[in-house]
Scaffold this motif. Structure first.
Motif, mmCIF file in Angstrom:
data_model
loop_
_atom_site.group_PDB
_atom_site.id
_atom_site.type_symbol
_atom_site.label_atom_id
_atom_site.label_comp_id
_atom_site.label_asym_id
_atom_site.label_seq_id
_atom_site.Cartn_x
_atom_site.Cartn_y
_atom_site.Cartn_z
ATOM 1 N N PHE A 181 0.957 -1.172 -0.113
ATOM 2 C CA PHE A 181 0.066 0.006 0.001
ATOM 3 C C PHE A 181 0.802 1.254 -0.119
ATOM 4 O O PHE A 181 0.532 2.039 -0.520
ATOM 5 C CB PHE A 181 -0.960 0.011 1.115
ATOM 6 C CG PHE A 181 -1.333 1.222 1.563
ATOM 7 C CD1 PHE A 181 -2.424 1.750 0.903
ATOM 8 C CD2 PHE A 181 -1.049 2.100 2.821
ATOM 9 C CE1 PHE A 181 -3.034 3.069 1.285
ATOM 10 C CE2 PHE A 181 -1.773 3.122 3.114
ATOM 11 C CZ PHE A 181 -2.450 3.732 2.316
ATOM 12 N N ALA A 182 1.945 1.316 0.856
ATOM 13 C CA ALA A 182 2.914 2.351 0.795
ATOM 14 C C ALA A 182 4.354 1.787 0.958
ATOM 15 O O ALA A 182 4.554 0.484 1.260
ATOM 16 C CB ALA A 182 2.688 3.197 1.971
ATOM 17 N N TYR A 183 5.183 2.592 0.586
ATOM 18 C CA TYR A 183 6.731 2.087 0.902
ATOM 19 C C TYR A 183 7.606 3.500 1.150
ATOM 20 O O TYR A 183 7.288 4.444 1.138
ATOM 21 C CB TYR A 183 7.160 1.520 -0.439
ATOM 22 C CG TYR A 183 7.270 2.590 -1.668
ATOM 23 C CD1 TYR A 183 8.331 3.253 -1.838
ATOM 24 C CD2 TYR A 183 6.257 2.827 -2.488
ATOM 25 C CE1 TYR A 183 8.640 4.119 -2.997
ATOM 26 C CE2 TYR A 183 6.172 3.884 -3.472
ATOM 27 C CZ TYR A 183 7.602 4.416 -3.589
ATOM 28 O OH TYR A 183 7.411 5.372 -4.723
ATOM 29 N N LEU A 184 8.936 3.001 1.491
ATOM 30 C CA LEU A 184 9.848 4.002 1.768
ATOM 31 C C LEU A 184 11.280 3.723 1.547
ATOM 32 O O LEU A 184 11.403 2.299 1.475
ATOM 33 C CB LEU A 184 9.761 4.364 3.183
ATOM 34 C CG LEU A 184 9.996 3.566 4.394
ATOM 35 C CD1 LEU A 184 11.482 3.604 4.786
ATOM 36 C CD2 LEU A 184 9.221 4.037 5.634
ATOM 37 N N LYS A 185 12.091 4.476 1.246
ATOM 38 C CA LYS A 185 13.377 4.422 0.889
ATOM 39 C C LYS A 185 14.530 4.802 1.974
ATOM 40 O O LYS A 185 14.314 5.873 2.521
ATOM 41 C CB LYS A 185 13.773 4.916 -0.458
ATOM 42 C CG LYS A 185 12.941 4.550 -1.499
ATOM 43 C CD LYS A 185 13.325 3.239 -2.265
ATOM 44 C CE LYS A 185 12.562 3.066 -3.732
ATOM 45 N NZ LYS A 185 12.927 1.640 -4.461
ATOM 46 N N VAL A 186 15.044 3.805 2.458
ATOM 47 C CA VAL A 186 16.027 4.071 3.548
ATOM 48 C C VAL A 186 17.122 5.023 3.055
ATOM 49 O O VAL A 186 17.905 4.213 1.989
ATOM 50 C CB VAL A 186 16.571 2.850 4.302
ATOM 51 C CG1 VAL A 186 17.234 3.185 5.466
ATOM 52 C CG2 VAL A 186 15.146 2.095 4.757
ATOM 53 N N PRO A 187 17.426 6.054 3.486
ATOM 54 C CA PRO A 187 18.944 6.616 2.913
ATOM 55 C C PRO A 187 20.055 5.945 3.228
ATOM 56 O O PRO A 187 20.249 5.386 4.333
ATOM 57 C CB PRO A 187 18.607 8.115 3.678
ATOM 58 C CG PRO A 187 17.355 8.286 4.281
ATOM 59 C CD PRO A 187 16.861 6.675 4.408
ATOM 60 N N ASN A 188 20.821 6.248 2.604
ATOM 61 C CA ASN A 188 22.261 5.570 2.530
ATOM 62 C C ASN A 188 22.278 4.161 2.853
ATOM 63 O O ASN A 188 23.103 3.603 3.719
ATOM 64 C CB ASN A 188 23.264 6.342 3.659
ATOM 65 C CG ASN A 188 22.979 7.870 3.370
ATOM 66 O OD1 ASN A 188 23.235 8.271 2.580
ATOM 67 N ND2 ASN A 188 22.774 8.527 4.601
ATOM 68 N N HIS A 189 21.714 3.359 2.086
ATOM 69 C CA HIS A 189 21.377 2.049 2.323
ATOM 70 C C HIS A 189 22.585 1.207 1.938
ATOM 71 O O HIS A 189 23.146 1.421 0.689
ATOM 72 C CB HIS A 189 20.063 1.420 1.827
ATOM 73 C CG HIS A 189 19.887 0.005 1.713
ATOM 74 N ND1 HIS A 189 19.671 -0.771 2.913
ATOM 75 C CD2 HIS A 189 20.112 -1.128 0.948
ATOM 76 C CE1 HIS A 189 19.622 -1.977 2.785
ATOM 77 N NE2 HIS A 189 19.988 -2.319 1.424
ATOM 78 N N GLN A 190 23.111 0.262 2.718
ATOM 79 C CA GLN A 190 23.979 -0.772 2.403
ATOM 80 C C GLN A 190 23.576 -2.203 2.617
ATOM 81 O O GLN A 190 22.906 -2.264 3.707
ATOM 82 C CB GLN A 190 25.115 -0.290 3.074
ATOM 83 C CG GLN A 190 26.017 1.023 2.937
ATOM 84 C CD GLN A 190 27.241 1.130 3.582
ATOM 85 O OE1 GLN A 190 28.003 0.189 4.177
ATOM 86 N NE2 GLN A 190 27.812 2.549 3.467
#
Length: 338
Positions: free
Chosen positions: A285-294
């Motif tokens: 339904f929704a999503y997000l992108k984690v910054p500086n992901h490794q």
């Protein structure tokens, strides 16, 4: 920590006696006092607690304590569980879930171990009543090995994911039936954490990708989404495997009403199995992108009121708001522990 109280369970990570990973300490941070100390035969991998019970998870054992007096109530033998897969409901019912042990491990469900096929416990979840110390049910959730599982706050639902990481399933703890199924993606990923919101309307899932998926949990009374097939190579008979403990039947049954198949039914019936299974699970339904992901970083997720909180193993903490109509979540706060 027990909710927002001053009671904290701490496990050491050093090599000395006072900081041994085999040592569990119960602390009162407000009074700065040590309530009790417990020493186990092997390292404590995880601790779960609510107002009634404290659960310590070891590599091949689960200890259940009465938190009011720290009396040992029961010990559960498990197969090797290095991921410490186990969850305890936060309400007083104290529903406990963990992966089913192999046939060589003593278990109330292994009453007929000679007839049990090797590997049949893979992807199977045991439901246990931690309050009354009694087994409840056993549920075949996936064909592949479990990688994570999570209960909602009142212990009525639990979510599971396998090592494939493409399909998330939600089951009822009351009946053992599957009530929802979600597709995280088409390519494999390692699911790291799952969490329901307080009302069990949303389920957030983190993995070793940069995307955190949020699914809407729609549950209709009496609905059993019986097809367990997905790209985990589940076969047609996945749901033919019965729970070991019988489920209660309906109080009354109505004659089944047959209808003529629609054009859609005919099309779906003639599609290859792997295509029809891909059409069934719901997308996020929704999503997000984690910054500086490794990829090597691990993240955990939770809900705070109407916000989503993501904590990363690098010491970062992010707060997002979920748009009313879904889509990409909005980053509102970011913290870093230096």
């Amino acid at each position: 920590m027990l909710f927002s109280t001053s009671l904290v369970a701490a496990v050491g990570s050093g090599s000395g006696p006072s900081s041994s990973p085999r040592r569990l300490r119960i602390l009162n941070t407000k009074k700065k006092s040590n309530i009790c100390e417990l020493t186990f035969p092997t390292a404590v991998l995880s601790v779960k607690l609510n107002r009634k019970r404290l659960v310590a998870v070891l590599i091949d054992q689960i200890y259940i304590y009465d938190i009011s007096c720290m009396k040992l109530l029961h010990t559960i033998e498990t197969s090797p569980n290095p991921k410490a897969l186990c969850d305890l409901s936060s309400n007083d019912d104290s529903i406990l879930i963990y992966p089913a042990p192999g046939p060589n491990v003593a278990s109330p469900f292994n009453t007929d171990s000679d007839s049990k096929e090797p590997g049949s416990e893979v992807g199977t979840v045991v439901l246990f009543d931690g309050l009354n110390i009694a087994p409840l049910n056993i549920v075949k959730a996936h064909k592949a090995e479990l990688v994570t599982l999570s209960l909602n706050s009142n212990g009525t639902l639990f979510a599971t994911a396998s090592v494939k990481g493409t399909i998330i399933r939600v089951f009822s703890t009351l009946t053992g039936e599957k009530v929802a199924q979600f597709r995280r993606g088409s390519y494999p990923a390692t699911i790291q954490n799952m969490a329901f919101d307080l009302g069990s309307k949303l389920l957030a899932v983190t993995s070793d990708t940069e995307t955190v998926h949020i699914f809407k949990v729609h549950i209709k009374e009496g609905t059993n989404q019986s097809n367990n097939s997905d790209d985990e190579q589940d076969d047609e008979n996945d749901d033919a495997e019965p729970n070991i403990l019988p489920r209660p039947g309906p109080l009354h049954s109505e004659p089944e009403r047959k209808r003529q198949p629609s054009i859609t039914d005919r099309v779906l019936r003639n599609l290859p199995k792997n295509i029809t299974s891909m059409l069934e699970p719901q997308r996020d339904f929704a999503y997000l992108k984690v910054p500086n992901h490794q990829k090597q970083k691990k993240s955990t997720v939770g809900f705070s009121s109407k916000d989503v909180v993501v904590a990363s193993s690098d010491g970062s903490l992010y707060t997002y708001t979920i748009p009313q109509n879904g889509g990409e979540c909005v980053l509102v706060n970011e913290y870093a522990l230096d």
